[in-house]
Scaffold this active site. Structure first.
Site, PDB file in Angstrom:
ATOM      1  N   ASP A 178       0.892  -1.151   0.000  1.00 51.74           N
ATOM      2  CA  ASP A 178       0.000   0.000   0.000  1.00 51.74           C
ATOM      3  C   ASP A 178       0.932   1.203   0.000  1.00 51.74           C
ATOM      4  OD1 ASP A 178      -1.524   2.197   0.646  1.00 51.74           O
ATOM      5  OD2 ASP A 178      -2.872   1.079   1.950  1.00 51.74           O
ATOM      6  N   HIS A 179       1.031   1.876  -1.141  1.00 47.15           N
ATOM      7  CA  HIS A 179       2.091   2.897  -1.260  1.00 47.15           C
ATOM      8  C   HIS A 179       1.898   4.061  -0.287  1.00 47.15           C
ATOM      9  CE1 HIS A 179      -0.905   4.383  -4.109  1.00 47.15           C
ATOM     10  NE2 HIS A 179      -0.383   5.587  -3.942  1.00 47.15           N
ATOM     11  N   HIS A 241      -5.902   2.549   1.963  1.00 45.33           N
ATOM     12  CA  HIS A 241      -5.177   3.750   2.418  1.00 45.33           C
ATOM     13  C   HIS A 241      -5.788   4.368   3.681  1.00 45.33           C
ATOM     14  CE1 HIS A 241      -3.614   3.136  -1.499  1.00 45.33           C
ATOM     15  NE2 HIS A 241      -4.544   3.809  -2.149  1.00 45.33           N
TER      16      HIS A 241
HETATM   17  P1  NAD Z   1      -1.680  -1.451 -16.641  1.00 52.26           P
HETATM   18  O1  NAD Z   1      -2.986  -1.794 -17.274  1.00 52.26           O
HETATM   19  O2  NAD Z   1      -0.988  -0.221 -17.090  1.00 52.26           O
HETATM   20  O3  NAD Z   1      -0.666  -2.662 -16.863  1.00 52.26           O
HETATM   21  C1  NAD Z   1      -1.063  -4.007 -16.845  1.00 52.26           C
HETATM   22  C2  NAD Z   1       0.022  -4.905 -17.397  1.00 52.26           C
HETATM   23  O4  NAD Z   1      -0.474  -6.240 -17.469  1.00 52.26           O
HETATM   24  C3  NAD Z   1       0.508  -4.560 -18.795  1.00 52.26           C
HETATM   25  O5  NAD Z   1       1.908  -4.789 -18.835  1.00 52.26           O
HETATM   26  C4  NAD Z   1      -0.225  -5.582 -19.673  1.00 52.26           C
HETATM   27  O6  NAD Z   1       0.433  -5.822 -20.899  1.00 52.26           O
HETATM   28  C5  NAD Z   1      -0.193  -6.783 -18.789  1.00 52.26           C
HETATM   29  N1  NAD Z   1      -1.203  -7.820 -19.100  1.00 52.26           N
HETATM   30  C6  NAD Z   1      -2.540  -7.690 -19.226  1.00 52.26           C
HETATM   31  N2  NAD Z   1      -3.101  -8.898 -19.482  1.00 52.26           N
HETATM   32  C7  NAD Z   1      -2.103  -9.818 -19.482  1.00 52.26           C
HETATM   33  C8  NAD Z   1      -2.034 -11.213 -19.641  1.00 52.26           C
HETATM   34  N3  NAD Z   1      -3.129 -11.966 -19.854  1.00 52.26           N
HETATM   35  N4  NAD Z   1      -0.821 -11.811 -19.553  1.00 52.26           N
HETATM   36  C9  NAD Z   1       0.289 -11.085 -19.319  1.00 52.26           C
HETATM   37  N5  NAD Z   1       0.291  -9.754 -19.141  1.00 52.26           N
HETATM   38  C10 NAD Z   1      -0.888  -9.126 -19.247  1.00 52.26           C
HETATM   39  O7  NAD Z   1      -1.935  -1.446 -15.069  1.00 52.26           O
HETATM   40  P2  NAD Z   1      -1.120  -0.625 -13.951  1.00 52.26           P
HETATM   41  O8  NAD Z   1      -1.668   0.757 -13.857  1.00 52.26           O
HETATM   42  O9  NAD Z   1       0.322  -0.767 -14.202  1.00 52.26           O
HETATM   43  O10 NAD Z   1      -1.570  -1.362 -12.607  1.00 52.26           O
HETATM   44  C11 NAD Z   1      -1.035  -2.625 -12.210  1.00 52.26           C
HETATM   45  C12 NAD Z   1      -1.400  -2.901 -10.762  1.00 52.26           C
HETATM   46  O11 NAD Z   1      -0.822  -1.896  -9.937  1.00 52.26           O
HETATM   47  C13 NAD Z   1      -2.901  -2.869 -10.462  1.00 52.26           C
HETATM   48  O12 NAD Z   1      -3.183  -3.808  -9.468  1.00 52.26           O
HETATM   49  C14 NAD Z   1      -3.117  -1.464  -9.889  1.00 52.26           C
HETATM   50  O13 NAD Z   1      -4.227  -1.417  -9.000  1.00 52.26           O
HETATM   51  C15 NAD Z   1      -1.813  -1.276  -9.133  1.00 52.26           C
HETATM   52  N6  NAD Z   1      -1.454   0.135  -8.918  1.00 52.26           N
HETATM   53  C16 NAD Z   1      -1.136   0.925  -9.987  1.00 52.26           C
HETATM   54  C17 NAD Z   1      -0.764   2.241  -9.773  1.00 52.26           C
HETATM   55  C18 NAD Z   1      -0.359   3.142 -10.908  1.00 52.26           C
HETATM   56  O14 NAD Z   1       0.060   4.279 -10.627  1.00 52.26           O
HETATM   57  N7  NAD Z   1      -0.464   2.709 -12.163  1.00 52.26           N
HETATM   58  C19 NAD Z   1      -0.727   2.756  -8.460  1.00 52.26           C
HETATM   59  C20 NAD Z   1      -1.069   1.918  -7.389  1.00 52.26           C
HETATM   60  C21 NAD Z   1      -1.415   0.613  -7.641  1.00 52.26           C
END
Ligand code: NAD
Length: 483
Positions: A178-179, A241
């Site tokens: 949890d960042h 959070h």
């Molecule tokens: P995103 O959609 O940008 O990235 C998802 C990734 O999964 C991509 O690399 C995509 O190619 C890959 N992917 C999708 N389906 C796939 C499959 N079947 N096989 C292999 N790879 C596959 O998502 P994100 O924003 O990077 O978020 C990822 C996680 O991090 C989530 O749980 C999100 O809640 C969490 N998170 C993200 C942020 C942020 O700032 N982006 C912040 C806090 C938490």
């Protein structure tokens, strides 16, 4: 700093989180020597990228987040990255991944240590954990897994996911990230509470009237409408959070600052969390959705959002504990999208005392988390030239130079994973309590949704959320301090 040998596998290596947060954070840890010669990172996603292309992406990610970069260091850092095209639902792909991990382990002398990072849509977490287990991806050294939020959609799905992950990993090796727990001022709550007699001695239900936690966002749902509509503010922000912050504010003093002692103190508190009844939810909670403006959509008109959606983009509510130093004190929270500004802050409101001057202000302690980091205490003193009381703030703040040194939350937390410090990660027993609370509120709302009068209030965008949130206070002398 000790060089930790490891092969790290990032599921979702082409995603937003990896690009904006993980690659820059890893570069900083590399520059500090924590991961150096004996590490390799495998980025995986479905796209047919090459190793070289991933390395270019890593370079871009570092340049985008750093003013100055040592290009030789960056080149060497990026050379530790490898790309594996991998569909997480395809079992055979795990065999290829395992082979690559083993090759890199040998090449980089990683001692069989593995770190798995789930940086993907949460619906895949269980699948990945299952295949790590059935395809034996774990190494002969340490095996740690970082799981992004959200951990489940409700208690039942969180339990299911936990079962899938614990099939391969011990609780001590699961880092539920949890960042917010990596943020400077969130990490400052415990030192502030426990190292200042001035504050520690008033941290009780005798002196504190209420606590208010506000996590306000300026943005709407943007391109995430489809996902957000299945989640809502309660699951997206409160379950993790807000509850983490509340736990740090209400927990008893741990016997020392070892991870186990801190988690024990948190658990002691959470055992006494009062789960709200449907009547409590009706009385103490407000949910809302933002309306449109000349230039922005109303929530219900956002792309991929159900036009009849009941999903809340704002929630305000109340939390209470039966035990702990502030047992019985109401802790109000609110969070929502399309507020007038981005602002994460905590207000601790002290009770008034009778005094011979009459109209003194309450002594509030405010902790600003974002966008500025500071703590201030409002105190009373005399007016200079006329009789009466004036109010001033005593402020604890950082200089610009100090702020520039504060690491990003992800850098801090990744560091903790490498050195095996789980202090700032969520234990399963804590998460379980959070979900019990959230499920109780969601269930009450589900019942209300089927009634003739479901109460999802609409609010004007870029203000302070719905005015109905002013009605959740226990007494007419209470109000939101941040307005
Ligand atoms: P995103 O959609 O940008 O990235 C998802 C990734 O999964 C991509 O690399 C995509 O190619 C890959 N992917 C999708 N389906 C796939 C499959 N079947 N096989 C292999 N790879 C596959 O998502 P994100 O924003 O990077 O978020 C990822 C996680 O991090 C989530 O749980 C999100 O809640 C969490 N998170 C993200 C942020 C942020 O700032 N982006 C912040 C806090 C938490």
């Amino acid at each position: 700093m000790k060089n930790i040998p490891v092969v790290m596998i990032i599921f979702g290596g082409s995603g937003d989180l990896a690009h904006r947060k993980l690659y820059p954070a890893l570069f900083n840890l590399y520059e500090q020597g924590l991961i150096h010669d004996n590490f390799a990172v495998i980025g995986t996603a479905r796209r047919p990228w090459s190793h070289e292309y991933l390395r270019e992406q890593v370079g871009d990610a570092v340049h985008e987040t750093h003013d100055q970069v040592n290009e030789n260091d960056l080149k060497d850092f990026a050379s530790h990255f490898y790309y594996q095209s991998h569909d997480v639902t395809n079992v055979e792909h795990y065999v290829t991944l395992k082979k690559l991990a083993q090759e890199l382990d040998d090449r980089y002398c990683a001692h069989g240590n593995r770190l798995f990072y789930m940086a993907m849509a949460p619906r895949f977490f269980g699948t990945i954990a299952t295949h790590i287990n059935d395809q034996h991806l774990t190494g002969s050294g340490f095996n740690r897994i970082v799981v992004e939020k959200p951990f489940g959609h409700d208690l039942a799905s969180a339990e299911e996911l936990n079962k899938e992950i614990t099939a391969s990993f011990d609780e001590d090796d699961i880092f539920r990230i949890d960042h917010y727990l990596g943020k400077e001022m969130v990490q400052n709550i415990m030192p502030m509470r426990f190292s200042n007699p001035l504050i520690k001695n008033i941290w009780s239900s005798e002196y504190i009237k209420n606590i208010q936690v506000t996590l306000a966002e300026r943005l709407g749902v943007e391109a995430r409408g489809g996902y957000y509509d299945t989640s809502g503010a309660l699951r997206d922000m409160v379950q993790n959070h807000i509850f983490q912050i509340i736990t740090l504010l209400a927990m008893p003093e741990p016997k020392d600052i070892a991870s186990t002692s801190i988690h024990q103190a948190k658990q002691d508190l959470l055992n006494s969390l009062i789960i709200p009844s449907p009547e409590d939810v009706k009385k103490d909670f407000v949910r809302g959705q933002y309306l449109g403006s000349d230039t922005t959509f109303a929530y219900k008109q956002e792309p991929n959002v159900d036009p009849n959606s009941m999903t809340e983009t704002f929630v305000a509510g109340k939390v209470k504990f039966k035990k702990g130093p502030i047992a019985g004190v109401p802790i109000y929270f609110r969070t929502g999208k399309e507020f007038k500004e981005k602002k994460n802050r905590i207000d601790i409101v002290l009770k008034h005392i009778n005094n011979p001057y009459g109209q003194a202000h309450s002594n509030n302690i405010t902790i600003e988390i974002d966008p500025t980091s500071k703590i201030y205490i409002t105190i009373n003193g005399k007016k200079i030239d006329v009789p009466g009381i004036r109010r001033e703030d005593l402020t604890y703040a950082f200089s610009k130079e100090e702020m520039a040194k504060v690491p990003d939350g992800y850098e801090r937390l990744l560091h903790d994973v490498f050195v095996n410090d789980s202090t700032n990660f969520t234990h399963w027993s804590e998460l379980k309590r959070y979900w019990e609370f959230i499920d109780a509120v969601e269930e009450a709302w589900q019942i209300e949704n089927k009634s003739d009068n479901p109460n999802v209030v609409q609010y004007l965008p870029y203000r302070m959320g719905p005015k109905e949130a002013n009605n959740i206070f226990e007494s007419p002398t209470e109000h939101w301090i941040y307005e």
